[in-house]
Design an enzyme around this catalytic site. Sequence first.
Site, PDB file in Angstrom:
ATOM      1  CB  CYS A   1      -2.127   1.893   6.126  1.00 15.78           C
ATOM      2  SG  CYS A   1      -1.732   0.891   4.540  1.00 15.78           S
TER       3      CYS A   1
ATOM      4  CG  HIS B   1      -1.971  -0.814   1.156  1.00 13.54           C
ATOM      5  ND1 HIS B   1      -3.216  -0.917   1.945  1.00 13.54           N
ATOM      6  CD2 HIS B   1      -2.257  -1.974   0.382  1.00 13.54           C
ATOM      7  CE1 HIS B   1      -3.926  -1.812   1.687  1.00 13.54           C
ATOM      8  NE2 HIS B   1      -3.207  -2.755   0.781  1.00 13.54           N
TER       9      HIS B   1
ATOM     10  CB  CYS C   1      -6.573  -0.357   5.167  1.00 14.55           C
ATOM     11  SG  CYS C   1      -4.949  -0.737   5.023  1.00 14.55           S
TER      12      CYS C   1
ATOM     13  CD  GLU D   1      -2.111   4.184   3.204  1.00 13.88           C
ATOM     14  OE1 GLU D   1      -3.109   4.400   3.518  1.00 13.88           O
ATOM     15  OE2 GLU D   1      -1.776   3.542   2.355  1.00 13.88           O
TER      16      GLU D   1
END
Length: 149
Positions: free
Chosen positions: A85, A52, A82, A54
């Site tokens: 993260c 992801h 999410c 992040e």
Amino acid sequence: MYLKEHMELALSMAELAFNMDEVPVGAVIVKEGKVIGTGCNSVITNNSVSCHAEIIAINNASKILKNYRLKNCEIYVTLEPCHMCSKAIVDARLNYLYFGANEPKTGAVNSIDQFLDRSNLNHRVGYSGGHMENSSAELLRKFFQSKRR
């Protein structure tokens, strides 16, 4: 304040993900006004669920600082993080999270959970959302519409 500048950079990272045929999310980490890490979603490209934006930005910033703890740093993300993260943001000891659009299906900050507000976390992360929300949401809409054709 560099908020707009940093969110624009995060949005450009999301556009990079879009061009890679990845869900368009971008992230930027800043320390004392200086960008020290960037990332965009690359789950498909890297065949890794953990890629992801992040997480990639956190890893890049950690390499620059030579420390897994990113004290006195902020993260700017185009989409509400999410759970995975959000936990990484806490564990990296980031001071503040700025994010764009809410994520009604998996957003762990406002939408389906208020993870960062939990009293049992070992680090407090301040946050605010809605920054460049329309631009972030429009890029996501454009991406998912292209997938439905």
